[in-house]
Write a protein that holds these residues in place. Structure first.
Motif, PDB file in Angstrom:
ATOM      1  N   THR A   1       3.193   7.208  -4.178  1.00  0.00           N
ATOM      2  CA  THR A   1       2.116   7.081  -5.167  1.00  0.00           C
ATOM      3  C   THR A   1       2.674   7.210  -6.572  1.00  0.00           C
ATOM      4  O   THR A   1       2.300   6.440  -7.473  1.00  0.00           O
ATOM      5  CB  THR A   1       1.041   8.164  -4.952  1.00  0.00           C
TER       6      THR A   1
ATOM      7  N   THR B   1       0.867  -1.173   0.000  1.00  0.00           N
ATOM      8  CA  THR B   1       0.000   0.000   0.000  1.00  0.00           C
ATOM      9  C   THR B   1       0.905   1.226   0.000  1.00  0.00           C
ATOM     10  O   THR B   1       2.090   1.138   0.324  1.00  0.00           O
ATOM     11  CB  THR B   1      -0.891   0.082   1.256  1.00  0.00           C
TER      12      THR B   1
ATOM     13  N   ASP C   1     -10.813  -2.659   4.078  1.00  0.00           N
ATOM     14  CA  ASP C   1     -10.278  -1.472   4.762  1.00  0.00           C
ATOM     15  C   ASP C   1     -10.251  -0.255   3.850  1.00  0.00           C
ATOM     16  O   ASP C   1      -9.877   0.832   4.259  1.00  0.00           O
ATOM     17  CB  ASP C   1      -8.883  -1.736   5.368  1.00  0.00           C
ATOM     18  N   GLY C   2     -10.648  -0.450   2.604  1.00  0.00           N
ATOM     19  CA  GLY C   2     -10.749   0.675   1.690  1.00  0.00           C
ATOM     20  C   GLY C   2      -9.428   1.194   1.148  1.00  0.00           C
ATOM     21  O   GLY C   2      -9.390   2.135   0.361  1.00  0.00           O
ATOM     22  N   LYS C   3      -8.299   0.577   1.580  1.00  0.00           N
ATOM     23  CA  LYS C   3      -7.008   1.080   1.096  1.00  0.00           C
ATOM     24  C   LYS C   3      -6.669   0.413  -0.225  1.00  0.00           C
ATOM     25  O   LYS C   3      -6.759  -0.805  -0.355  1.00  0.00           O
ATOM     26  CB  LYS C   3      -5.898   0.740   2.100  1.00  0.00           C
ATOM     27  N   ARG C   4      -6.186   1.215  -1.155  1.00  0.00           N
ATOM     28  CA  ARG C   4      -5.797   0.652  -2.438  1.00  0.00           C
ATOM     29  C   ARG C   4      -4.507  -0.155  -2.278  1.00  0.00           C
ATOM     30  O   ARG C   4      -3.567   0.285  -1.633  1.00  0.00           O
ATOM     31  CB  ARG C   4      -5.572   1.779  -3.453  1.00  0.00           C
ATOM     32  N   ARG C   5      -4.502  -1.332  -2.894  1.00  0.00           N
ATOM     33  CA  ARG C   5      -3.304  -2.161  -2.866  1.00  0.00           C
ATOM     34  C   ARG C   5      -2.740  -2.278  -4.268  1.00  0.00           C
ATOM     35  O   ARG C   5      -3.478  -2.370  -5.243  1.00  0.00           O
ATOM     36  CB  ARG C   5      -3.650  -3.574  -2.352  1.00  0.00           C
TER      37      ARG C   5
ATOM     38  N   ASP D   1      -8.846  -2.450  -5.286  1.00  0.00           N
ATOM     39  CA  ASP D   1      -9.594  -1.549  -4.406  1.00  0.00           C
ATOM     40  C   ASP D   1     -10.640  -2.277  -3.595  1.00  0.00           C
ATOM     41  O   ASP D   1     -11.523  -1.667  -3.017  1.00  0.00           O
ATOM     42  CB  ASP D   1     -10.281  -0.449  -5.253  1.00  0.00           C
TER      43      ASP D   1
ATOM     44  N   ASP E   1       0.852   3.762   2.004  1.00  0.00           N
ATOM     45  CA  ASP E   1       1.291   4.030   3.384  1.00  0.00           C
ATOM     46  C   ASP E   1       2.516   3.211   3.753  1.00  0.00           C
ATOM     47  O   ASP E   1       3.464   3.704   4.362  1.00  0.00           O
ATOM     48  CB  ASP E   1       0.181   3.669   4.377  1.00  0.00           C
ATOM     49  N   GLU E   2       2.465   1.945   3.394  1.00  0.00           N
ATOM     50  CA  GLU E   2       3.555   1.031   3.739  1.00  0.00           C
ATOM     51  C   GLU E   2       4.862   1.476   3.107  1.00  0.00           C
ATOM     52  O   GLU E   2       5.895   1.497   3.762  1.00  0.00           O
ATOM     53  CB  GLU E   2       3.214  -0.356   3.190  1.00  0.00           C
TER      54      GLU E   2
ATOM     55  N   HIS F   1     -10.399  -4.395  -0.936  1.00  0.00           N
ATOM     56  CA  HIS F   1     -10.259  -4.795   0.461  1.00  0.00           C
ATOM     57  C   HIS F   1     -11.197  -3.998   1.336  1.00  0.00           C
ATOM     58  O   HIS F   1     -11.427  -2.819   1.098  1.00  0.00           O
ATOM     59  CB  HIS F   1      -8.818  -4.585   0.933  1.00  0.00           C
TER      60      HIS F   1
ATOM     61  N   SER G   1       5.418  12.123   1.121  1.00  0.00           N
ATOM     62  CA  SER G   1       4.097  11.697   0.633  1.00  0.00           C
ATOM     63  C   SER G   1       3.976  12.066  -0.836  1.00  0.00           C
ATOM     64  O   SER G   1       4.478  13.069  -1.286  1.00  0.00           O
ATOM     65  CB  SER G   1       2.990  12.373   1.428  1.00  0.00           C
TER      66      SER G   1
END
Lengths: 214, 179
Positions: free
Chosen positions: A173, A157, A193-197, A189, A159-160, A191, A169
């Motif tokens: 991306t 992700t 948790d709503g986070k894009r992977r 999209d 964030d990771e 998952h 930041s």
């Protein structure tokens, strides 16, 4: 034990068997307990060892490989999670993570030359060149570990990536979207948790084309 | 390999990103192709003729990986099938889709073969008999969707291979073959 005839004798024999069995169980339990204790001692001594030789582990690839082997023997995986004693002490989770990303970058860059197949020695050489400005030396063993860690997860992700590589930041991306445009990543999209992977279908082919058994 | 009933699911079905519509063109094309093939294959083996977008359709979600196709994705894949002539929308709202895992022309050929196999070259049969009569058992015609059957028959009528006639009710609708 003196044998006695008749029912009395049989009862004595049965009682004796029971006693021996109980003794046997106790001995087994004792041995298990001792072994558990030995393992616990070994583990804490391993932690002590890691603390003392932190720098050597970081700087010396051969030493590092042997250390990994020692850990494996007692069922410790310093890379298993990015939290907890091992990760904090050694900070090597990030080391391998970053290595993994660099390996992907190298494979991308050399794709047109080698058709997507690169051998392990060449990969290591390119990796050392890429990293030669600073930091810890890298061995083939390190490469294999990094690849197997990448393969295990299969996705990242934003964030990771930002967290682990300390990127600003947006940089993460951009990098991931570049891989997406190159056709090397796919988005997920779905998952809860709503986070894009971002998934890397190429990673499994990288690990098999690096020509090593992982 | 994962199965749905006794249908073997392809590998991509277990890969989460395939359940998200991909933005990159080449990747999207590959994704659409995989889904088109899967839908046709599944409908053919399961004898499914109509897919309703808003209903639960086993192919549209994979509980093992906890992913489902969005409405938009379902529409995209079915529309691609429509464009290719392997499906048709049955309603203006594009909620019901007729799946042509055999094209109409293929169905027409199947009907002709059926006629020859049963010595019906000059014969007469009701529509219902074609789709559910004794002769149809064990053939692909058995249980065929009525809309598809009528289309195929009309195609053959246009070629002069038969004549459709109406009876007193839909039950009596029939065909006179001249193959």
């Amino acid at each position: 034990m003196r044998r006695r005839p008749g029912i009395g004798g049989l009862q004595t024999a049965a009682a004796a068997r029971d006693q021996y069995r109980l003794l046997g169980e106790n001995v087994a339990k004792l041995r298990t307990d001792l072994m558990k204790e030995q393992l616990a001692t070994f583990r804490s001594q391993l932690e002590e060892f890691a603390r003392k030789h932190k720098n050597d582990i970081r700087k010396n690839p051969t030493f590092r490989a042997q250390f990994h082997e020692m850990c494996a023997k007692v069922g410790v995986d310093p890379l298993a999670s990015n939290k907890g004693f091992w990760a904090e002490l050694l900070g090597i989770g990030d080391f391998y993570y970053e290595l993994g990303v660099q390996i992907v970058e190298i494979c991308l860059a050399t794709r047109s030359h080698n058709g997507g197949l690169i051998n392990l020695q060449e990969l290591c050489m390119l990796l050392r060149q890429k990293r030669k400005t600073d930091r810890e030396a890298v061995s083939e063993d390190d490469c294999l570990r990094a690849i197997s860690k990448l393969k295990a997860q299969g996705y990242v992700t934003v964030d990771e990536v930002e967290g682990r590589l300390s990127w600003t930041s947006g940089r993460a991306t951009d990098a991931l979207d570049t891989l997406l445009d190159e056709g090397l990543a796919m988005i997920d999209d779905g998952h809860k948790d709503g986070k894009r992977r971002y998934w890397f279908p190429c990673v499994s082919s990288i690990s098999s084309s690096v020509g090593a058994d992982i | 390999m994962q199965k749905l009933g006794d249908f073997k699911l392809p590998q991509f079905f277990n890969y989460p990103p395939y359940f998200t519509l991909q933005p990159v063109r080449d990747t999207r094309e590959k994704q659409v192709q995989l889904w088109k093939d899967l839908i046709l294959d599944y409908c053919k083996t399961q004898h499914i003729f109509v897919i309703e977008l808003e209903e639960e359709f086993p192919l549209f979600s994979n509980p093992v990986i906890e992913r489902s196709l969005s409405h938009e994705a379902r529409k995209a894949f079915l529309s691609a099938l429509v464009t290719e002539g392997r499906a048709e929308w049955l309603d203006k709202g594009h909620r019901k889709c007729l799946i042509l895992w055999h094209r109409i022309q293929d169905w027409a050929d199947i009907i002709l073969r059926f006629v020859k196999d049963n010595g019906l070259e000059d014969g007469v049969m009701t529509i219902e008999e074609i789709r559910s009569g004794i002769e149809s058992r064990g053939t692909e015609l058995h249980g065929i969707d009525r809309t598809i059957l009528m289309r195929a028959l009309k195609l053959l009528e246009h070629k002069g291979k038969l004549a459709i006639f109406k009876g007193t009710s839909t039950d009596d609708e029939g065909v006179k073959f001249s193959v």
